[in-house]
Design an enzyme around this catalytic site. Structure first.
Site, short mmCIF file in Angstrom:
data_model
loop_
_atom_site.label_atom_id
_atom_site.label_comp_id
_atom_site.label_asym_id
_atom_site.label_seq_id
_atom_site.Cartn_x
_atom_site.Cartn_y
_atom_site.Cartn_z
N PHE A 115 -8.66 -23.27 -48.65
CA PHE A 115 -9.37 -22.26 -49.71
C PHE A 115 -8.48 -21.97 -50.92
O PHE A 115 -7.01 -21.43 -50.82
CB PHE A 115 -9.40 -21.48 -48.97
CG PHE A 115 -10.41 -20.03 -49.98
CD1 PHE A 115 -12.25 -20.72 -49.87
CD2 PHE A 115 -10.53 -18.87 -50.36
CE1 PHE A 115 -13.28 -19.80 -50.41
CE2 PHE A 115 -10.96 -18.54 -50.97
CZ PHE A 115 -12.54 -18.42 -51.01
N ILE A 158 -1.63 -20.46 -52.37
CA ILE A 158 -2.64 -21.44 -51.26
C ILE A 158 -1.92 -21.57 -50.19
O ILE A 158 -1.33 -22.60 -49.84
CB ILE A 158 -3.42 -22.81 -52.23
CG1 ILE A 158 -3.56 -22.26 -53.71
CG2 ILE A 158 -3.97 -22.96 -51.38
CD1 ILE A 158 -4.62 -20.80 -53.70
N GLN A 277 6.68 13.21 -24.39
CA GLN A 277 5.58 13.94 -25.34
C GLN A 277 6.20 12.74 -26.54
O GLN A 277 5.07 12.56 -26.67
CB GLN A 277 6.34 15.33 -24.90
CG GLN A 277 4.37 16.03 -25.79
CD GLN A 277 4.02 17.08 -25.83
OE1 GLN A 277 4.91 17.59 -26.94
NE2 GLN A 277 3.45 17.61 -24.97
N GLU A 362 -6.80 -12.76 -49.43
CA GLU A 362 -8.24 -12.69 -49.26
C GLU A 362 -8.57 -10.84 -49.77
O GLU A 362 -9.54 -10.28 -49.35
CB GLU A 362 -8.43 -12.25 -47.52
CG GLU A 362 -8.95 -14.07 -47.67
CD GLU A 362 -9.47 -14.19 -46.16
OE1 GLU A 362 -10.22 -13.22 -45.49
OE2 GLU A 362 -8.99 -15.14 -45.23
N GLY A 363 -6.94 -10.62 -50.41
CA GLY A 363 -7.41 -8.85 -51.65
C GLY A 363 -6.85 -8.45 -51.08
O GLY A 363 -6.92 -7.41 -49.51
N SER A 365 -5.21 -4.49 -49.99
CA SER A 365 -5.55 -3.00 -49.21
C SER A 365 -5.66 -2.19 -50.41
O SER A 365 -7.07 -1.49 -51.05
CB SER A 365 -5.18 -2.28 -49.09
OG SER A 365 -3.99 -2.75 -47.28
#
Length: 389
Positions: A115, A158, A277, A362-363, A365
């Site tokens: 892509f 890419i 804890q 893919e973009g 954040s």
């Protein structure tokens, strides 16, 4: 049944995928060369019937595949995802001839897809693409008409470049038109004028640049319609962004599972780590965030499958929350394991390297936050206009 709880058949399928990833895919992944396409691994994904499911499953099952594979073998997950990302535009927008030529080969793992959207100066701003598709009027065409274009420019970052067999390429066919002047093309790797260079990246799969020196394309290579390629890109990303989140959830779950086992067995301060804890609370927080991210991914995938109008917002939310969560969970897991987690070959050392990139590709954040805000205000404006009419 509570929301997004999986029925027994899907639970069994996820368990089967995790077993296949561990028993059949991970050994092939370990034999691969970092930064190169592992064609044996891709072929095995095809032989197992997983690649063909990219074109027959909805977003929800795609997410289950990616999450399950990532839990046991991130390389197999990424190989599958990149086949889907590169070939989905062909499946969803290609002609019968394009689909007949390439999809069977993608499905059996004999052809590697890619892509090609990002450019050196247009990564997150996809509408700012500058790869030029200039009209190519060749002698002998009716009235000197345009029979095609020549692609000139560069693509960068890419995945699978420069080793893919074909690329889904987005180029500017109408200058100055922003998102409305971009066309998607299916470009085989052997086209004259197309060359590629690998980049030395923190990545188990190849990432490279592509150079286009007057690469010829015609109307037969167009995916969708001329000047409507941005829609092809966004349709693909709206599908794959939630599944990037699923990939992240799979990594987070693997890190959480390893942390549970380690803290339950590790002796420290007169007891087990789990008895402290501060440790128990960190593990609880890791689990809480992982489950919240999983539910958001499932919700976004369901919205996509049902054709909901708010898919872009949900997809962006799912990718954002899940990738940021996975980074947090893996980092906490490394901290609780101590130095052993940073030893080369340790599961967490592997996850620590792989978990970073999904927050960018893919973009990034920041882009996802922008999409979310834009969609929220768009919905507000629509509601205001409707109320005032």
């Amino acid at each position: 049944m509570t929301a997004f709880s999986l029925e027994p058949a899907r639970l069994a399928w996820c368990a089967e995928l995790r077993a296949l990833a561990a028993e059949r895919l991970r050994p092939l992944a370990e034999k691969g060369d970092p930064g190169r396409v592992n064609r044996a691994l891709v072929a095995e994904l095809g032989a197992l019937g997983l690649l063909s499911r990219l074109f027959t499953s909805g977003a929800f099952d795609l997410c289950l595949m990616r999450e399950s594979l990532a839990h046991a073998c991130t390389e197999a997950e990424t190989a599958l995802a990149l086949q889907g990302l590169g070939a989905h535009p062909v499946h969803a927008h290609g002609t019968e001839a394009q689909r007949a030529r390439w999809l069977p080969r993608v499905s059996d793992g004999s052809a590697v897809a890619a892509f090609a959207l990002s450019e050196p100066d247009a990564g997150s701003d996809a509408a700012a693409l500058t790869l030029a598709a200039r009209p190519d009027a060749r002698p002998g065409t009716p009235s000197g008409g345009r029979s095609g274009w020549r692609l000139t420019g560069e693509k960068c970052w890419i995945s699978n470049a420069p080793e893919a067999d074909f690329y889904t390429v987005f180029a500017r066919t109408t200058p100055g038109a922003g998102a409305r002047g971009v066309t998607a093309f299916l470009v085989p790797a052997d086209r004259p004028g197309l060359t590629g260079t690998p980049l030395d990246m923190l990545s188990p799969h190849p990432v490279g640049t592509l150079a286009f020196d007057a690469v010829p394309v015609t109307g037969d290579d167009v995916l969708g319609e001329p000047d409507r390629g941005f829609r092809v890109a966004m349709d693909t990303l709206n599908l794959f962004r939630p599944s990037v989140g699923a990939f992240a959830v799979g990594m987070a779950q693997a890190a959480l599972d390893a942390t549970l086992a380690h803290t339950a067995a590790r002796d420290a301060f007169g007891g087990k780590l789990r008895d402290l804890q501060t440790v128990a609370h960190q593990v609880a927080e890791m689990s809480l965030r992982t489950e919240a991210a999983r539910l958001m991914v499932y919700a976004a995938a369901t919205a996509y499958d049902e054709g909901a109008p708010d898919v872009p917002r949900r997809a962006a939310m799912a990718k954002l929350l899940a990738t940021e969560t996975a980074q947090y969970v893996v980092d906490k897991a490394v901290q609780l394991h101590g130095a052993r987690a940073l030893r080369r070959g340790h599961l967490l050392e592997h996850l620590y390297r792989d978990v970073r990139a999904p927050r960018v590709y893919e973009g990034a954040s920041e882009v996802q936050r922008g999409i979310i805000a834009k969609e929220l205000y768009r919905a507000l404006d629509a509601t205001t206009e409707e109320a005032g009419s």
